[in-house]
Design an enzyme around this catalytic site. Sequence first.
Site, PDB file in Angstrom:
ATOM      1  N   ASP A 401       0.873  -1.171   0.000  1.00 46.75           N
ATOM      2  CA  ASP A 401       0.000   0.000   0.000  1.00 46.75           C
ATOM      3  C   ASP A 401       0.913   1.224   0.000  1.00 46.75           C
ATOM      4  O   ASP A 401       1.554   1.537   1.016  1.00 46.75           O
ATOM      5  CB  ASP A 401      -0.887  -0.028   1.243  1.00 46.75           C
ATOM      6  CG  ASP A 401      -1.867   1.138   1.298  1.00 46.75           C
ATOM      7  OD1 ASP A 401      -1.682   2.116   0.555  1.00 46.75           O
ATOM      8  OD2 ASP A 401      -2.820   1.077   2.103  1.00 46.75           O
ATOM      9  N   HIS A 402       0.955   1.916  -1.146  1.00 51.67           N
ATOM     10  CA  HIS A 402       1.922   3.010  -1.296  1.00 51.67           C
ATOM     11  C   HIS A 402       1.574   4.220  -0.433  1.00 51.67           C
ATOM     12  O   HIS A 402       2.396   5.131  -0.263  1.00 51.67           O
ATOM     13  CB  HIS A 402       2.014   3.423  -2.768  1.00 51.67           C
ATOM     14  CG  HIS A 402       3.396   3.791  -3.215  1.00 51.67           C
ATOM     15  ND1 HIS A 402       4.414   4.112  -2.342  1.00 51.67           N
ATOM     16  CD2 HIS A 402       3.946   3.898  -4.452  1.00 51.67           C
ATOM     17  CE1 HIS A 402       5.511   4.395  -3.009  1.00 51.67           C
ATOM     18  NE2 HIS A 402       5.266   4.268  -4.294  1.00 51.67           N
ATOM     19  N   ARG A 403       0.368   4.253   0.132  1.00 56.30           N
ATOM     20  CA  ARG A 403       0.026   5.335   1.053  1.00 56.30           C
ATOM     21  C   ARG A 403       0.769   5.161   2.374  1.00 56.30           C
ATOM     22  O   ARG A 403       1.059   6.149   3.071  1.00 56.30           O
ATOM     23  CB  ARG A 403      -1.485   5.334   1.333  1.00 56.30           C
ATOM     24  CG  ARG A 403      -2.362   5.541   0.118  1.00 56.30           C
ATOM     25  CD  ARG A 403      -3.833   5.299   0.456  1.00 56.30           C
ATOM     26  NE  ARG A 403      -4.053   3.954   0.992  1.00 56.30           N
ATOM     27  CZ  ARG A 403      -5.234   3.514   1.393  1.00 56.30           C
ATOM     28  NH1 ARG A 403      -6.298   4.302   1.338  1.00 56.30           N
ATOM     29  NH2 ARG A 403      -5.362   2.273   1.857  1.00 56.30           N
TER      30      ARG A 403
END
Length: 429
Positions: A401-403
Site C-alpha cells: 500500500d503506497h500510502r
Amino acid sequence: MSIEIKMPALSPTMEEGTLARWLVKEGDTVKAGDLMAEIETDKATMEFEAVDEGVIAKIVVAEGTDGVKVGTVIAVLAGEGEDAGSVSAPKADAPKAAAPKAEAAPAPAAAAPAPAPAAAPKADGDRVKASPLARRIAAEKGVDLAGVTGSGPNGRIVKADIESAKPGAAPAVAAPAAAAPAAAATAPAAAPASVWYDESIPHEVEKLSNIRKTIARRLTEAKQTIPHIYLTVDIQLDALLKLRGQLNKSLEGRGVKLSVNDMLIKALAVALTQVPKCNVTFAGDKLVKYSRADISVAVSTPTGLITPIIRDAASIGLASISTQMKELADRAKEGKLQPHEYQGGTASISNMGMFGIKQFDAVINPPQAMILAVGAGEKRPYIVDDALGVATVMSATGSFDHRAVDGADGAELMKVLKALIESPMGLLA
C-alpha cells in the site's frame, strides 16, 4: 416455559446470514453443545450449537433462507415438562426464503422498442439451489447439481440427494431463442441494470454465497482505493530445501512434516520484524505500527478464499507453524473456522507455486498494507559464486500500500526476505 432460539451473531460484524441447513428436526431432543444448524456468514459456513436443553417444538425459519437478521427467532424449544405440541411459533413473521427470479435479457439497441424474444424455460430462476455441504460433496464426487432433484425445502439440494446421485454430465440446456436483428440503431442502447451475458450460450446462473459476495466487495474496494506498488525478487531456494529435508528427517515420528510454505510464513514474519515500516496499516490521518507479525495465509476452499492467521509467527518454531497451519487449513476447507482465527493479521502470504504459477501480483487484503505472492520454485540458469550454473529459483512479489509504505522500505523488506530464505539458518533462531 418455551425458549426462543435466535439467529446468532457468529462474528463481530455479522448483521445477517443464511440458514444453510438444519441439523435437527421438530421433535428432536437437544442438550447444550449439540449442533443445531449450519449458518453461512459473510466469511464462512459455521455450525451453531445449542445452549439450552429441550425438545425442538417449532422450526420457524426454513433451511435455505437468505438474509436472516441477527436476533430473528429461528426455532422454539419446549422446556422441561412442556408439551412440544402446544408450543406456538412467535407472532412476528419469519423471514421468507428468497423467491427465484428470472433475469431479464438486455434490450437490443434499436431505433424503436422491439418485443422481448421468447426465452427458453429456466429452472428455478436459472440457478441450482443447494446447501454449501451438498455443493462441497458434489464437487468431490463429480456430481453435476443441474441433474439432481432436491428433496429439501423449495427443492433445495441437500446432502442426502448428492450421496444417492451418480456422477454424470449435465443435462442438455436448450438455448434461448435468438433475438431478431435490431433495426439500424440511431444511438447506443442504455446500459442494462445488471451485468449482461450471452444467454444464447448454454449456461446456469448460480446465486453468489455470502462469502463470495464479501470477496468480491473487498477485492473491488482494495483495487479501487489502495494504490498498489509491486516489487519482485528472484530467490534461490536450494539452501532452504536442504534445511527443510534435514529438519523433516529430525521430526520423523512426531507427526510433523514441514512444507516450503511453512518456512516462507516464518521468513515473512521475521522480515517484518526486521523492517517494521512495512508491518503497518494506513488509517486515514494515522499510521498504525504493529509490534508483532501475524501472518494471514491464503487458503482456497470450496466456497472461496479465506485467510486463517498464524499469530506471532516470528516468535514460534517452524514445527508449531506447520501444525497450526495444517489444522487451520483443514478446518477452513470444512467451513469451521472461528472468527478470531481469520479476522485480523498484519500481512498476508499467497502461494500459488503448487499450481505451477511462476509469478503473480496479489491484491492487498485490507486493512493490511502488504501481501507476498509466491511463485513456483524451478530449475533456472543462475549465477552461483560468479559462475553460471543451475539453481532452484522462485519469484516472489510483494504488493504494498503506497500510502503507508514507501518504495524504498518495501524494497528493504524484499531484500531481507531474500537473504533469510537464501541463508535459512536465521529461521531457527
